[in-house]
Design a protein around this motif. Structure first.
Motif, PDB file in Angstrom:
ATOM      1  N   GLN A   1      14.967  11.091  -7.851  1.00  0.00           N
ATOM      2  CA  GLN A   1      13.990  11.158  -6.756  1.00  0.00           C
ATOM      3  C   GLN A   1      12.925  10.081  -6.924  1.00  0.00           C
ATOM      4  OE1 GLN A   1      12.445  15.101  -5.753  1.00  0.00           O
ATOM      5  NE2 GLN A   1      14.195  16.034  -6.814  1.00  0.00           N
ATOM      6  N   ILE A   2      12.500   9.833  -8.151  1.00  0.00           N
ATOM      7  CA  ILE A   2      11.497   8.797  -8.407  1.00  0.00           C
ATOM      8  C   ILE A   2      12.066   7.425  -8.051  1.00  0.00           C
ATOM      9  CG2 ILE A   2      10.131   7.657 -10.197  1.00  0.00           C
ATOM     10  CD1 ILE A   2      10.054  10.366 -11.666  1.00  0.00           C
ATOM     11  N   ALA A   3      13.295   7.174  -8.495  1.00  0.00           N
ATOM     12  CA  ALA A   3      13.915   5.872  -8.228  1.00  0.00           C
ATOM     13  C   ALA A   3      14.084   5.632  -6.736  1.00  0.00           C
ATOM     14  CB  ALA A   3      15.272   5.802  -8.936  1.00  0.00           C
ATOM     15  N   ALA A   4      14.336   6.708  -5.968  1.00  0.00           N
ATOM     16  CA  ALA A   4      14.521   6.572  -4.526  1.00  0.00           C
ATOM     17  C   ALA A   4      13.188   6.408  -3.801  1.00  0.00           C
ATOM     18  CB  ALA A   4      15.270   7.782  -3.984  1.00  0.00           C
ATOM     19  N   ALA A   5      12.096   6.838  -4.437  1.00  0.00           N
ATOM     20  CA  ALA A   5      10.806   6.860  -3.746  1.00  0.00           C
ATOM     21  C   ALA A   5      10.001   5.579  -3.929  1.00  0.00           C
ATOM     22  CB  ALA A   5       9.976   8.064  -4.221  1.00  0.00           C
ATOM     23  N   VAL A   6      10.297   4.769  -4.959  1.00  0.00           N
ATOM     24  CA  VAL A   6       9.513   3.561  -5.210  1.00  0.00           C
ATOM     25  C   VAL A   6      10.435   2.342  -5.230  1.00  0.00           C
ATOM     26  CG1 VAL A   6       7.771   4.836  -6.522  1.00  0.00           C
ATOM     27  CG2 VAL A   6       9.699   3.789  -7.725  1.00  0.00           C
TER      28      VAL A   6
ATOM     29  N   ARG B   1       0.827  -1.216   0.000  1.00  0.00           N
ATOM     30  CA  ARG B   1       0.000   0.000   0.000  1.00  0.00           C
ATOM     31  C   ARG B   1       0.857   1.260   0.000  1.00  0.00           C
ATOM     32  NH1 ARG B   1      -4.605   1.487   4.568  1.00  0.00           N
ATOM     33  NH2 ARG B   1      -5.132   3.564   3.729  1.00  0.00           N
ATOM     34  N   ASP B   2       1.975   1.238   0.727  1.00  0.00           N
ATOM     35  CA  ASP B   2       2.835   2.432   0.780  1.00  0.00           C
ATOM     36  C   ASP B   2       3.447   2.729  -0.587  1.00  0.00           C
ATOM     37  OD1 ASP B   2       2.283   2.765   3.440  1.00  0.00           O
ATOM     38  OD2 ASP B   2       4.099   1.734   4.147  1.00  0.00           O
ATOM     39  N   ALA B   3       3.768   1.676  -1.344  1.00  0.00           N
ATOM     40  CA  ALA B   3       4.336   1.865  -2.680  1.00  0.00           C
ATOM     41  C   ALA B   3       3.331   2.544  -3.607  1.00  0.00           C
ATOM     42  CB  ALA B   3       4.779   0.529  -3.254  1.00  0.00           C
ATOM     43  N   LEU B   4       2.056   2.093  -3.531  1.00  0.00           N
ATOM     44  CA  LEU B   4       1.022   2.718  -4.358  1.00  0.00           C
ATOM     45  C   LEU B   4       0.807   4.173  -3.961  1.00  0.00           C
ATOM     46  CD1 LEU B   4      -1.625  -0.157  -4.544  1.00  0.00           C
ATOM     47  CD2 LEU B   4      -0.039   0.594  -6.320  1.00  0.00           C
ATOM     48  N   LYS B   5       0.833   4.403  -2.658  1.00  0.00           N
ATOM     49  CA  LYS B   5       0.656   5.786  -2.188  1.00  0.00           C
ATOM     50  C   LYS B   5       1.807   6.670  -2.681  1.00  0.00           C
ATOM     51  CE  LYS B   5      -0.170   8.469   2.029  1.00  0.00           C
ATOM     52  NZ  LYS B   5       0.852   9.479   1.743  1.00  0.00           N
ATOM     53  N   ALA B   6       3.025   6.142  -2.649  1.00  0.00           N
ATOM     54  CA  ALA B   6       4.177   6.890  -3.132  1.00  0.00           C
ATOM     55  C   ALA B   6       4.047   7.182  -4.624  1.00  0.00           C
ATOM     56  CB  ALA B   6       5.462   6.125  -2.841  1.00  0.00           C
ATOM     57  N   LEU B   7       3.530   6.201  -5.384  1.00  0.00           N
ATOM     58  CA  LEU B   7       3.361   6.384  -6.821  1.00  0.00           C
ATOM     59  C   LEU B   7       2.345   7.485  -7.118  1.00  0.00           C
ATOM     60  CD1 LEU B   7       3.987   5.524  -9.686  1.00  0.00           C
ATOM     61  CD2 LEU B   7       2.285   3.706  -9.464  1.00  0.00           C
ATOM     62  N   VAL B   8       1.220   7.484  -6.397  1.00  0.00           N
ATOM     63  CA  VAL B   8       0.199   8.521  -6.606  1.00  0.00           C
ATOM     64  C   VAL B   8       0.756   9.891  -6.236  1.00  0.00           C
ATOM     65  CG1 VAL B   8      -2.052   9.373  -5.839  1.00  0.00           C
ATOM     66  CG2 VAL B   8      -1.728   6.930  -6.301  1.00  0.00           C
ATOM     67  N   ASP B   9       1.538   9.933  -5.149  1.00  0.00           N
ATOM     68  CA  ASP B   9       2.140  11.204  -4.741  1.00  0.00           C
ATOM     69  C   ASP B   9       3.101  11.719  -5.807  1.00  0.00           C
ATOM     70  OD1 ASP B   9       2.789  13.267  -2.675  1.00  0.00           O
ATOM     71  OD2 ASP B   9       4.769  12.319  -2.809  1.00  0.00           O
ATOM     72  N   LEU B  10       3.877  10.810  -6.410  1.00  0.00           N
ATOM     73  CA  LEU B  10       4.788  11.207  -7.479  1.00  0.00           C
ATOM     74  C   LEU B  10       4.025  11.748  -8.693  1.00  0.00           C
ATOM     75  CD1 LEU B  10       7.456   8.352  -7.394  1.00  0.00           C
ATOM     76  CD2 LEU B  10       7.853  10.794  -6.973  1.00  0.00           C
ATOM     77  N   GLN B  11       2.891  11.139  -8.987  1.00  0.00           N
ATOM     78  CA  GLN B  11       2.083  11.644 -10.099  1.00  0.00           C
ATOM     79  C   GLN B  11       1.639  13.090  -9.851  1.00  0.00           C
ATOM     80  OE1 GLN B  11      -0.875   8.357 -10.317  1.00  0.00           O
ATOM     81  NE2 GLN B  11      -0.367   8.320 -12.491  1.00  0.00           N
ATOM     82  N   GLU B  12       1.191  13.366  -8.641  1.00  0.00           N
ATOM     83  CA  GLU B  12       0.736  14.715  -8.305  1.00  0.00           C
ATOM     84  C   GLU B  12       1.883  15.719  -8.422  1.00  0.00           C
ATOM     85  OE1 GLU B  12      -2.249  15.809  -7.724  1.00  0.00           O
ATOM     86  OE2 GLU B  12      -3.176  13.829  -7.913  1.00  0.00           O
ATOM     87  N   ARG B  13       3.043  15.333  -7.862  1.00  0.00           N
ATOM     88  CA  ARG B  13       4.192  16.232  -7.898  1.00  0.00           C
ATOM     89  C   ARG B  13       4.699  16.432  -9.324  1.00  0.00           C
ATOM     90  NH1 ARG B  13       8.092  13.263  -4.103  1.00  0.00           N
ATOM     91  NH2 ARG B  13       9.565  14.864  -4.837  1.00  0.00           N
ATOM     92  N   THR B  14       4.645  15.355 -10.118  1.00  0.00           N
ATOM     93  CA  THR B  14       5.087  15.458 -11.510  1.00  0.00           C
ATOM     94  C   THR B  14       4.159  16.364 -12.313  1.00  0.00           C
ATOM     95  OG1 THR B  14       6.068  13.256 -11.432  1.00  0.00           O
ATOM     96  CG2 THR B  14       5.594  14.158 -13.611  1.00  0.00           C
ATOM     97  N   ALA B  15       2.845  16.223 -12.093  1.00  0.00           N
ATOM     98  CA  ALA B  15       1.876  17.080 -12.791  1.00  0.00           C
ATOM     99  C   ALA B  15       2.129  18.547 -12.465  1.00  0.00           C
ATOM    100  CB  ALA B  15       0.453  16.681 -12.406  1.00  0.00           C
TER     101      ALA B  15
ATOM    102  N   ARG C   1       4.997  19.845 -11.608  1.00  0.00           N
ATOM    103  CA  ARG C   1       6.246  20.245 -12.247  1.00  0.00           C
ATOM    104  C   ARG C   1       6.039  20.534 -13.735  1.00  0.00           C
ATOM    105  NH1 ARG C   1      11.599  19.584 -10.601  1.00  0.00           N
ATOM    106  NH2 ARG C   1      13.144  19.578 -12.301  1.00  0.00           N
ATOM    107  N   VAL C   2       5.182  19.739 -14.383  1.00  0.00           N
ATOM    108  CA  VAL C   2       4.905  19.953 -15.806  1.00  0.00           C
ATOM    109  C   VAL C   2       4.320  21.345 -16.040  1.00  0.00           C
ATOM    110  CG1 VAL C   2       3.489  19.204 -17.769  1.00  0.00           C
ATOM    111  CG2 VAL C   2       4.632  17.507 -16.319  1.00  0.00           C
ATOM    112  N   SER C   3       3.442  21.764 -15.145  1.00  0.00           N
ATOM    113  CA  SER C   3       2.791  23.069 -15.322  1.00  0.00           C
ATOM    114  C   SER C   3       3.772  24.228 -15.205  1.00  0.00           C
ATOM    115  CB  SER C   3       1.671  23.236 -14.292  1.00  0.00           C
ATOM    116  OG  SER C   3       2.215  23.311 -12.978  1.00  0.00           O
ATOM    117  N   LYS C   4       4.939  23.981 -14.621  1.00  0.00           N
ATOM    118  CA  LYS C   4       5.946  25.025 -14.432  1.00  0.00           C
ATOM    119  C   LYS C   4       7.180  24.790 -15.292  1.00  0.00           C
ATOM    120  CE  LYS C   4       4.510  25.657  -9.591  1.00  0.00           C
ATOM    121  NZ  LYS C   4       4.928  25.571  -8.175  1.00  0.00           N
ATOM    122  N   ALA C   5       7.078  23.931 -16.290  1.00  0.00           N
ATOM    123  CA  ALA C   5       8.239  23.571 -17.108  1.00  0.00           C
ATOM    124  C   ALA C   5       8.767  24.791 -17.854  1.00  0.00           C
ATOM    125  CB  ALA C   5       7.864  22.479 -18.100  1.00  0.00           C
ATOM    126  N   PRO C   6      10.064  25.106 -17.731  1.00  0.00           N
ATOM    127  CA  PRO C   6      10.638  26.247 -18.455  1.00  0.00           C
ATOM    128  C   PRO C   6      10.866  25.888 -19.919  1.00  0.00           C
ATOM    129  CG  PRO C   6      12.352  25.128 -17.224  1.00  0.00           C
ATOM    130  CD  PRO C   6      11.063  24.429 -16.882  1.00  0.00           C
TER     131      PRO C   6
END
Length: 493
Positions: free
Chosen positions: A270-275, A204-218, A220-225
């Motif tokens: 960061q993704i590799a370290a989180a999952v 369950r923690d792995a899935l939660k980490a994955l969903v959190d990464l999706q939110e953070r990635t989204a 970051r995309v909105s602020k892409a230079p």
């Protein structure tokens, strides 16, 4: 204004070309109904006053002028006996009060034969009934003809604007349709991937980490230079190598999407370290769909925003929801006109805006000024394209001598000196047959000068042509342009 009365001599007035064919009885009636007056140097009548008299000069010098803004501009000066001015249209009897459309003054002691407008109308109807019918027909015909041609000019401009607007709307609309179709496909893939992940015995923690990464990635995309093509290519190679090193399949396909979304190697670390390593492949595939989805939604947002801006510009240009006469910021309407004409201007012509944003708002008829801007921009674009297609159109605003200046400068071939004095004449055009009516500048002149009490002039040398519109900064009494070209007949003839 009136002069000193003097005796009326039938012999003298019969020498004037208007009256040389009249009988002795008719000349007697003229002298009885009219009068001879001597005017000292100064005004005889003023523009805008009721046209109560018909004036025929016997001897002296007359000067005719028109009001432009706060200035009186001389348009005619003559010492020719027999020239006439004043209530020359009184014979029409259309029930509309006649007014002097210009001002008359004399520069030396000058004698006139002065006939009241009503008497002038009665004599014309009594002595020349057939001529009256012919003149009425010619006058009304000229009005109808010019209105029809003016309407065609406006319809041509509308057709050009509609074609340009359709082209401009088609591009973002097509982009939104394509992005929507792609978004539906990516959403389906994401659902399948999430279903596959949920079916595996992940913690369950792995899935939660994955969903959190999706939110953070989204986020970051909105602020892409933005990146230059070279920077993007270098980062794609860098991310592709990292993905390959970490055993991610099809990393070379994922890397460009990650770069477009603003992700870098640090973010991948960061993704590799989180999952957990066992779900790393699925995590990157999910994040790839996340980035693609965010990019597609941004594309849809940009496209629909562009459509909204175009619709707003069309609404602004047409002034459908505005009062016809209002205090306005000309920059808003210049921008809307440029946007409406952007398709016609094309990418080869650079548009430069030199706006003085400190200029005050001015009282105006915005919808009609938009027609002026359209005509002047269209002419500038035609001039540039006729000289090779590439050039610069500069639109400048400034304050000049207590008036607002709006200047359109183009790098076209210029207006030849021999025709410069004719370009504002009705039906004069240098465009090929079928491409111009010759009324664009005439209509623009009437709107600026007659309706806004401003001025419209041109300065031109090869490579630098400037059409300058000067508008009063303060409100004047709303005016209308002459009803027809025949109205100008009140000038000395």
């Amino acid at each position: 204004m009136s002069g000193r009365p003097m005796p009326c001599s039938t012999a003298e007035i019969s020498s004037l070309f208007l009256f040389e064919k009249l009988s002795a009885e008719q000349l007697d009636r003229l002298c009885s109904a009219g009068r001879v007056e001597l005017f000292d140097p100064g005004p005889v009548f003023a523009e805008g006053d009721p046209a109560t008299c018909f004036y025929v000069m016997i001897e002296g010098t007359v000067v005719m002028s028109r009001r432009v803004g706060s200035d009186d501009i001389e348009v005619s000066r003559t010492s020719q006996p027999g020239v006439y001015a004043g209530a020359v249209m009184a014979y029409l009897g259309d029930g509309k009060p006649q007014r002097y459309i210009n001002s008359l003054r004399v520069s030396e002691p000058t004698r006139f034969f002065v006939l009241p407008a009503e008497s002038f109308a009665n004599f014309i109807h009594e002595w020349f009934p057939m001529a009256v019918h012919l003149l009425e027909g010619l006058t009304l015909g000229a009005q109808t003809f010019q209105q029809a041609i003016g309407q065609r000019e406006r319809l041509l401009a509308l057709g050009s604007l509609s074609a340009g607007l359709t082209h401009e709307l088609n591009n973002p609309a097509a982009a939104a349709v394509r992005a929507t179709a792609s978004l539906r496909d990516r959403a389906a893939h994401m659902r399948n991937k999430l279903s596959a992940i949920a079916s595996d015995p992940y913690h369950r923690d792995a899935l939660k980490a994955l969903v959190d990464l999706q939110e953070r990635t989204a986020e970051r995309v909105s602020k892409a230079p933005p990146l230059s093509p070279l920077e993007a290519s270098d980062r794609e190679d860098e991310l592709a190598d990292w993905l390959d090193d970490h055993g991610i399949q099809n990393g070379w396909q994922i890397a460009p999407t990650f770069v477009q979304g603003g992700l870098d190697v640090d973010w991948l670390e960061q993704i590799a370290a989180a999952v957990d390593e066992e779900i790393l492949q699925s995590a990157f595939e999910c994040l790839n769909y996340t980035v693609e989805t965010e990019l597609l939604m941004s594309e849809i947002e940009d496209s629909t925003t562009r459509i909204s801006h175009l619709v707003d510009a069309a609404k602004q240009y047409s002034q459908l929801d505005r009062a016809p006469y209002q205090v306005t910021d000309v920059h808003e309407f210049l921008d809307s006109t440029l946007l409406m004409l952007s398709g016609k201007i094309g990418p080869q012509i650079e548009v430069v805006k030199e706006y003085d944003r400190s200029v005050p708002r001015v009282p105006a008829y915005p919808a009609e000024l938009n027609q002026v801007w359209t005509n002047l921009i269209d002419n500038a674009v035609f001039a540039i394209k006729s000289a090779g297609g590439e050039g610069t159109l500069t639109v400048r605003t400034a304050i000049e001598h207590d008036r607002l200046l709006v200047e359109f400068r183009d790098t076209g071939p210029g207006v030849p000196a021999e025709i410069r004095g004719r370009i504002f004449d009705p039906f004069f055009t240098t465009k090929p047959v079928g491409e111009g009516t010759g009324l664009g500048l005439d209509i623009s002149w009437r709107i600026v000068v007659n309706k806004h009490h401003g001025d419209l002039k041109v300065e031109s040398v090869p490579g630098d042509t400037r059409f300058q519109v000067l508008l009063p900064l303060t409100a004047t009494e709303p005016d209308t342009e002459p009803d027809s070209v025949a109205d100008t007949a009140q000038e000395p003839s």
